[in-house]
Design a protein around this motif. Structure first.
Motif, PDB file in Angstrom:
ATOM      1  N   THR A  43      75.956  68.507 119.845  1.00 29.52           N
ATOM      2  CA  THR A  43      75.691  67.515 118.704  1.00 29.52           C
ATOM      3  C   THR A  43      74.763  66.563 119.289  1.00 29.52           C
ATOM      4  O   THR A  43      73.546  65.958 118.701  1.00 29.52           O
ATOM      5  N   LEU A  44      75.407  65.750 120.275  1.00 27.46           N
ATOM      6  CA  LEU A  44      74.618  64.263 120.867  1.00 27.46           C
ATOM      7  C   LEU A  44      73.442  64.796 121.390  1.00 27.46           C
ATOM      8  O   LEU A  44      72.601  64.019 121.265  1.00 27.46           O
ATOM      9  N   VAL A  45      73.210  65.821 122.259  1.00 30.89           N
ATOM     10  CA  VAL A  45      72.031  66.149 122.898  1.00 30.89           C
ATOM     11  C   VAL A  45      70.952  66.886 121.879  1.00 30.89           C
ATOM     12  O   VAL A  45      69.868  66.297 121.913  1.00 30.89           O
ATOM     13  N   GLY A  46      71.492  67.504 120.960  1.00 30.48           N
ATOM     14  CA  GLY A  46      70.631  68.210 120.007  1.00 30.48           C
ATOM     15  C   GLY A  46      69.871  66.864 118.797  1.00 30.48           C
ATOM     16  O   GLY A  46      68.692  67.274 118.300  1.00 30.48           O
ATOM     17  N   ALA A  79      83.672  64.834 110.799  1.00 31.23           N
ATOM     18  CA  ALA A  79      83.963  65.964 111.138  1.00 31.23           C
ATOM     19  C   ALA A  79      84.659  66.590 112.446  1.00 31.23           C
ATOM     20  O   ALA A  79      85.586  67.427 112.580  1.00 31.23           O
ATOM     21  N   ALA A  80      84.631  65.498 113.415  1.00 25.20           N
ATOM     22  CA  ALA A  80      85.596  65.883 114.879  1.00 25.20           C
ATOM     23  C   ALA A  80      86.840  65.830 114.502  1.00 25.20           C
ATOM     24  O   ALA A  80      87.662  67.055 114.833  1.00 25.20           O
ATOM     25  N   PRO A  81      87.518  65.014 113.688  1.00 25.73           N
ATOM     26  CA  PRO A  81      88.995  65.148 113.583  1.00 25.73           C
ATOM     27  C   PRO A  81      89.443  66.426 112.537  1.00 25.73           C
ATOM     28  O   PRO A  81      90.305  67.147 112.770  1.00 25.73           O
ATOM     29  N   LEU A  82      88.650  66.739 111.786  1.00 28.54           N
ATOM     30  CA  LEU A  82      88.976  68.018 110.963  1.00 28.54           C
ATOM     31  C   LEU A  82      88.447  69.194 112.069  1.00 28.54           C
ATOM     32  O   LEU A  82      89.317  70.337 111.780  1.00 28.54           O
ATOM     33  N   LEU A  83      87.643  69.195 112.625  1.00 30.44           N
ATOM     34  CA  LEU A  83      87.510  70.434 113.448  1.00 30.44           C
ATOM     35  C   LEU A  83      88.800  70.373 114.394  1.00 30.44           C
ATOM     36  O   LEU A  83      89.256  71.500 114.915  1.00 30.44           O
ATOM     37  N   ALA A 133      84.592  69.755 122.540  1.00 31.07           N
ATOM     38  CA  ALA A 133      83.835  69.103 123.641  1.00 31.07           C
ATOM     39  C   ALA A 133      82.500  69.717 123.301  1.00 31.07           C
ATOM     40  O   ALA A 133      81.568  68.774 123.706  1.00 31.07           O
ATOM     41  N   ALA A 134      82.556  71.111 123.418  1.00 32.22           N
ATOM     42  CA  ALA A 134      81.103  71.624 123.627  1.00 32.22           C
ATOM     43  C   ALA A 134      80.487  71.526 122.355  1.00 32.22           C
ATOM     44  O   ALA A 134      79.062  71.218 122.451  1.00 32.22           O
ATOM     45  N   ILE A 135      80.905  71.576 121.108  1.00 33.19           N
ATOM     46  CA  ILE A 135      80.066  70.927 119.831  1.00 33.19           C
ATOM     47  C   ILE A 135      79.881  69.597 119.893  1.00 33.19           C
ATOM     48  O   ILE A 135      78.683  69.475 119.616  1.00 33.19           O
ATOM     49  N   PHE A 136      80.700  68.816 120.350  1.00 33.23           N
ATOM     50  CA  PHE A 136      80.332  67.324 120.257  1.00 33.23           C
ATOM     51  C   PHE A 136      79.134  67.105 121.304  1.00 33.23           C
ATOM     52  O   PHE A 136      78.385  66.473 120.903  1.00 33.23           O
ATOM     53  N   THR A 160      78.909  61.290 110.366  1.00 34.38           N
ATOM     54  CA  THR A 160      79.303  62.575 110.357  1.00 34.38           C
ATOM     55  C   THR A 160      80.164  62.939 111.354  1.00 34.38           C
ATOM     56  O   THR A 160      81.420  63.732 111.019  1.00 34.38           O
ATOM     57  N   LEU A 161      79.823  62.704 112.412  1.00 33.22           N
ATOM     58  CA  LEU A 161      80.885  63.028 113.433  1.00 33.22           C
ATOM     59  C   LEU A 161      82.186  62.338 113.287  1.00 33.22           C
ATOM     60  O   LEU A 161      83.467  63.121 113.764  1.00 33.22           O
ATOM     61  N   GLU A 162      82.364  61.158 112.985  1.00 32.96           N
ATOM     62  CA  GLU A 162      83.510  60.480 112.740  1.00 32.96           C
ATOM     63  C   GLU A 162      84.378  61.002 111.778  1.00 32.96           C
ATOM     64  O   GLU A 162      85.762  61.211 111.952  1.00 32.96           O
TER      65      GLU A 162
END
Length: 110
Positions: free
Chosen positions: A49-52, A65-69, A43-46, A61-63
């Motif tokens: 990433t959204l804010v940045g 990277a998120a499941p892999l993470l 959640a913190a990385i997500f 990329t999120l689609e």
């Protein structure tokens, strides 16, 4: 205390305290801690990433990277979650001298 990545030592080399404190299903708490920590990390990385990257969020990329993470984080955090759980347990239920003697003398197959 960590022998291999997925394997802990049976006892603390200094004091003799067993990693499992002699209760059945002792590490269910560490599994819960591992899952919560992994999801908070995700959640913190997500959010970062959204804010940045706002307004051009890399959704593709999120689609991927998120499941892999989410799959990798519990495996990476596994040995540390067991040790942190043991630390919490010792903090809330301090080890008595009698229990420490039990850990030093009894067979590991309890």
């Amino acid at each position: 205390m960590i022998r291999h990545w997925l394997r802990m030592r049976e006892r603390c080399p200094r004091c003799g305290l067993r990693v499992e404190r002699g209760e059945r299903d002792y590490f269910i708490g560490s599994m819960m801690f591992n899952l919560v920590l992994a999801e908070l990390l995700f959640a913190a990385i997500f959010v970062a990433t959204l804010v940045g990257t706002w307004p051009d969020v890399p959704w593709d990329t999120l689609e991927w990277a998120a499941p892999l993470l989410m799959l990798a984080a519990p495996l990476v955090l596994f040995p540390f979650s067991k040790l942190v759980w043991l630390a919490f347990d010792v903090m809330f239920r301090p080890v008595s001298e009698a229990e420490l003697e039990w850990h030093r003398t009894t067979d590991a197959n309890v």
